[in-house]
Design a protein around this motif. Structure first.
Motif, PDB file in Angstrom:
ATOM      1  N   UNK A 147       0.901   0.882 -13.949  1.00  0.00           N
ATOM      2  CA  UNK A 147       2.006   1.506 -13.209  1.00  0.00           C
ATOM      3  C   UNK A 147       1.653   2.831 -12.537  1.00  0.00           C
ATOM      4  N   UNK A 148       0.798   3.634 -13.163  1.00  0.00           N
ATOM      5  CA  UNK A 148       0.486   4.947 -12.604  1.00  0.00           C
ATOM      6  C   UNK A 148      -1.012   5.118 -12.336  1.00  0.00           C
ATOM      7  N   UNK A 149      -1.728   4.003 -12.241  1.00  0.00           N
ATOM      8  CA  UNK A 149      -3.170   4.051 -12.013  1.00  0.00           C
ATOM      9  C   UNK A 149      -3.535   3.070 -10.905  1.00  0.00           C
ATOM     10  N   UNK A 150      -4.411   3.524 -10.004  1.00  0.00           N
ATOM     11  CA  UNK A 150      -4.931   2.641  -8.967  1.00  0.00           C
ATOM     12  C   UNK A 150      -3.860   2.152  -8.015  1.00  0.00           C
ATOM     13  N   UNK A 151      -4.042   0.904  -7.571  1.00  0.00           N
ATOM     14  CA  UNK A 151      -3.109   0.326  -6.605  1.00  0.00           C
ATOM     15  C   UNK A 151      -1.720   0.185  -7.202  1.00  0.00           C
ATOM     16  N   UNK A 152      -1.641   0.242  -8.528  1.00  0.00           N
ATOM     17  CA  UNK A 152      -0.358   0.143  -9.210  1.00  0.00           C
ATOM     18  C   UNK A 152       0.641   1.199  -8.773  1.00  0.00           C
ATOM     19  N   UNK A 153       0.153   2.333  -8.306  1.00  0.00           N
ATOM     20  CA  UNK A 153       1.060   3.373  -7.811  1.00  0.00           C
ATOM     21  C   UNK A 153       1.866   2.871  -6.620  1.00  0.00           C
ATOM     22  N   UNK A 154       1.216   2.158  -5.715  1.00  0.00           N
ATOM     23  CA  UNK A 154       1.913   1.627  -4.543  1.00  0.00           C
ATOM     24  C   UNK A 154       2.896   0.542  -4.938  1.00  0.00           C
ATOM     25  N   UNK A 155       2.471  -0.318  -5.861  1.00  0.00           N
ATOM     26  CA  UNK A 155       3.344  -1.396  -6.311  1.00  0.00           C
ATOM     27  C   UNK A 155       4.567  -0.836  -7.020  1.00  0.00           C
ATOM     28  N   UNK A 156       4.339   0.128  -7.907  1.00  0.00           N
ATOM     29  CA  UNK A 156       5.442   0.707  -8.688  1.00  0.00           C
ATOM     30  C   UNK A 156       6.474   1.407  -7.807  1.00  0.00           C
TER      31      UNK A 156
END
Length: 230
Positions: free
Chosen positions: A60-69
């Motif tokens: 959620x707060x790392x890598x591409x997950x920031x954009x998804x979240x």
């Protein structure tokens, strides 16, 4: 050469290549090997409605997950999303389209896009509706195969340990993961790097991604690069 520093440029300059609704391919595996400064800059610019292509949706707060979240993506093509519960929630709520592809097949689809092939044939996932749904079949030598389309993107972003001014790249251990394939498959490829070295400093045998695949190199925070053409 117009730029005395070769392909080295600034984060501010490359941000002009990112726009709403674009297809973005990213290197990395669970966040390891994903370019952090580029991800943060995309967030800050407010880019949205992205189609993301890469191994997974990070955390959620790392890598591409920031954009998804932050719900900046409308579609993801990945091998799994299990490490990011927000991605799963958005998918089940119908707010994020997800195309699953087995990890090896995903990598090969990206490689195919990088070398100019339109598709590959695979018998992986033939009996799995999640993998095979809506994909054409092809009969070859009496055997049925799925037609897996090649993957490309308007922009690919990768993260490297070192680069020279021509964009030759080496990676740090497991951060190598999908980055070499992703670097090949973008119409335009931007590499964020931890260290920039002078021309000739990289031995040809250690270069993983040749500079021919890289359009721009940007330094991570704190990297001194103005001397790199010396």
């Amino acid at each position: 050469m117009d730029n005395p520093f070769g392909k080295i440029t600034t984060l501010e300059h490359v941000m002009g290549f990112f726009n709403d609704g674009m297809t973005l391919m990213f290197g990395g595996f669970g966040g390891v090997g994903t370019p952090p400064e580029l991800i943060d800059a995309i967030l800050e610019k407010g880019i949205s409605k992205l189609t993301l292509i890469g191994n997974d949706t990070g955390f959620p707060h790392i890598g591409i997950g920031k954009l998804v979240s932050k719900e900046r993506a409308i579609k993801v093509i990945a091998s799994h999303i299990g490490s990011n519960p927000i991605a799963g929630k958005l998918m089940h709520e119908g707010r994020l389209a997800v195309e699953f592809s087995p990890q090896g097949i995903l990598a090969e689809r990206i490689r195919a896009g990088g070398v100019g092939l339109p598709a590959i044939l695979s018998d992986i996932g033939m009996d799995n509706e999640i993998v095979s749904s809506n994909k054409p079949h092809f009969l070859l030598n009496g055997k049925d195969f799925l037609v897996e389309s090649a993957l490309t993107a308007e922009v690919s972003i990768v993260f490297a340990k070192k680069a020279d001014p021509y964009g030759n790249l080496i990676y740090d251990k497991s951060a190598r993961n999908t980055n070499p394939l992703v670097a090949m498959a973008g119409d335009l490829t931007i590499a964020e790097v931890e260290e920039i070295v002078p021309l000739g400093s990289l031995h040809p045998d250690e270069i993983i991604t040749p500079g021919v695949f890289v359009d721009y190199v940007i330094p991570s925070k704190g990297v001194n690069w103005k001397w790199a053409w010396e």
